[in-house]
Scaffold this active site. Structure first.
Site, PDB file in Angstrom:
ATOM      1  CE  LYS A  61       2.424  12.153   3.155  1.00 38.79           C
ATOM      2  NZ  LYS A  61       3.791  12.927   3.023  1.00 38.79           N
ATOM      3  CB  SER A 315      -1.216  10.139   9.557  1.00 37.84           C
ATOM      4  OG  SER A 315      -0.988   8.780   9.848  1.00 37.84           O
TER       5      SER A 315
END
Length: 514
Positions: A61, A315
């Site tokens: 992110k 992720s």
């Protein structure tokens, strides 16, 4: 996605330059693309893992957050930035702002686990706890923007954020220039897959781009199927990093043009993928972070694929330690190494021994029983498997052929979350009992709020709660509600506002608790 290859390439070109010139490496690192040897051998394919868990905030992110913030004007920098987030985006914004010397405010739901709030504050950002959900936090962030002039850093629906996430694909194709069957990407709001798909289709349109979502949070899958963005009524909270009710507008547009397909996976399949990643890396992925591997396994099985090369993005790895218990319990079911079922046997000496003999030499992982009547006994059984779903079907059919009434519970949520941990059974005194499964906000006062709304009209006849370290607790409640009170019960549930499902007709309840 119906565009011809050359049109895919052309429509992706505007993002190609944005990704190639994205500013991410002031805070992010180029992560390795590692072989998963154990999973590769088991699947008969070469499985590669893009290790975004190795970023400073253990998630991808910060790439998009920094690419957005670093391009702000001097005036915008002086006023500061704000974000609404309960997780990885919050930490990415905080780290980027600290690196650039910019004030950062993060509005987080009051239900956010303390470990994530503490992480944001440790990175120098101001954490404001507001409301019970992301929507509440987002609304409050907008109020603060009006008051202070902050710049909002969206977690996914922003071209600069999308371009920052697309740098993962840039690295991946450079690290693996050889043939690649497909790239698998976890999907929440769609920022990661939008950026990666645009880059991949601009340069390597032969590579399939496949998104992966949980069954209970399919906002992008539904949008692509219905050819318009949808707002889900509710989303599951196990994979909280992708618990998004609506895909981003720009994200949907890019996914519509460049994503080949969406796959949906179950909680058990996600837990099994977390275990696969741990076996090969010794890293505990967060549920959203393991979606790509769960999707790879499902795709390989569906296509009967052999000797192909597949890549998935890990992720994130921001998992609360308390959640590991739930993951380990469900991983065996996700790998189809355990079957759960209910069986009815005669209530007489020797019946259990005969039943165990019918099961064969398989290991019994669980056996729960409570005396019910003089004729029949209902037992809850867990059995180890080595042959997956085929063995499960064969075992259950064999038991049925031997005269045992069998109820397969391997996919029954009440059985997996509640029943196997409960002590108790039928109650002759629990007349007019209705059973509901709830998700309670995980905060002090949630139970008292429930009881205050309920009043003193109905007796609670069953209550079971387990904390899985998430923003919501899972609760099973039985209430004695006379038939004439059903309308008032529905009014009570609406006023309460907690996500719920009625389970009165669930076979688990009928066999063991009703």
């Amino acid at each position: 996605m119906d565009l011809p290859l050359y049109l895919q390439m052309m429509s992706a070109y505007p993002y190609l330059q944005k990704i190639l010139t994205a500013r991410v490496y002031d805070v992010a690192r180029e992560t390795p693309l590692d072989l998963m040897p154990t999973l590769s051998r088991r699947l008969g394919n070469r499985i590669l893992l893009k290790r975004e868990d190795l970023q400073p905030v253990f998630s991808f992110k910060l790439r998009g957050a920094h690419n957005k913030i670093v391009q702000l004007s001097e005036e915008a920098r002086r006023k500061g930035v704000i974000a609404a987030s309960a997780g990885n985006h919050a930490q990415g914004v905080a780290l980027s702002a600290r690196t650039l010397g910019i004030k950062a405010v993060i509005v987080m739901p009051a239900t956010t686990p303390a470990i994530k709030v503490d992480s944001v504050r440790a990175l120098g950002a101001k954490a404001i706890l507001h409301g019970d959900s992301y929507d509440d936090a987002y609304a409050h962030a907008l109020e603060l923007i009006e008051k202070h002039g902050y710049t909002f850093v969206h977690p996914f629906d922003d071209p600069d954020v999308i371009a920052g996430q697309g740098t993962i694909a840039m690295e991946l194709l450079r690290q693996h220039p050889d043939p690649l069957e497909a790239v698998f990407v976890s999907v929440g709001g769609g920022g990661l897959i939008a950026g990666m798909a645009a880059y991949i289709k601009a340069l390597r349109p032969d590579i399939r781009v496949i998104g992966v979502e949980p069954y209970d949070a399919p906002c992008m899958q539904q949008a692509l199927e219905k050819q318009q963005r949808v707002i889900l009524d509710q989303v599951g909270i196990f994979a909280d990093g992708v618990a998004v009710r609506q895909a981003g507008e720009e994200n949907y547009r890019l996914a519509r043009d460049h994503v080949d397909e969406m796959l949906l996976v179950s909680t058990d399949e996600i837990c099994a993928a977390i275990k696969d990643i741990f076996d090969d890396t010794r890293v505990m992925a967060e549920p959203a972070g393991a979606l790509a591997i769960a999707g790879i396994k499902k795709y390989v099985e569906r296509e009967g694929l052999k000797d192909a090369c597949l890549a998935g993005v890990l992720s994130g790895a921001n998992i609360n330690f308390d959640r590991l218990r739930h993951v380990t319990e469900r991983a065996e079911l996700g790998e189809q190494r355990e079957a759960l079922f209910a069986a009815t046997i005669p209530e007489r000496p020797g019946s259990f021994r005969a039943f165990c003999k019918a099961i064969g030499k398989r290991g019994i992982t669980e056996f729960n029983y409570r005396y019910g009547d003089t004729e029949q006994a209902h037992i809850f059984v867990g059995v180890q498997l080595s042959g997956g779903e085929t063995e499960r079907r064969t075992l259950l059919q064999d038991l049925r052929d031997k005269g045992y009434p069998i109820e397969d519970l391997s996919d029954n949520e009440v059985a997996k979350v509640h029943l196997r941990h409960m002590v108790g059974g039928h109650s002759a005194r629990a007349g007019d009992e209705i059973v509901y499964r709830f998700e309670f906000p995980e905060r002090p006062g949630a139970l008292m709020n429930f009881l205050a709304h309920m009043g003193q009209d109905w007796n609670i006849s069953l209550f079971h709660y387990r904390n899985h370290g998430a923003a919501y607790g899972r609760v099973l409640v039985g209430m004695q509600v006379p038939g004439q009170d059903k309308a008032r019960l529905e009014e009570f549930l609406r006023a309460l506002g907690y996500v719920h499902w009625e389970e009165t007709d669930n076979p688990v309840y009928r066999l063991f608790l009703g």
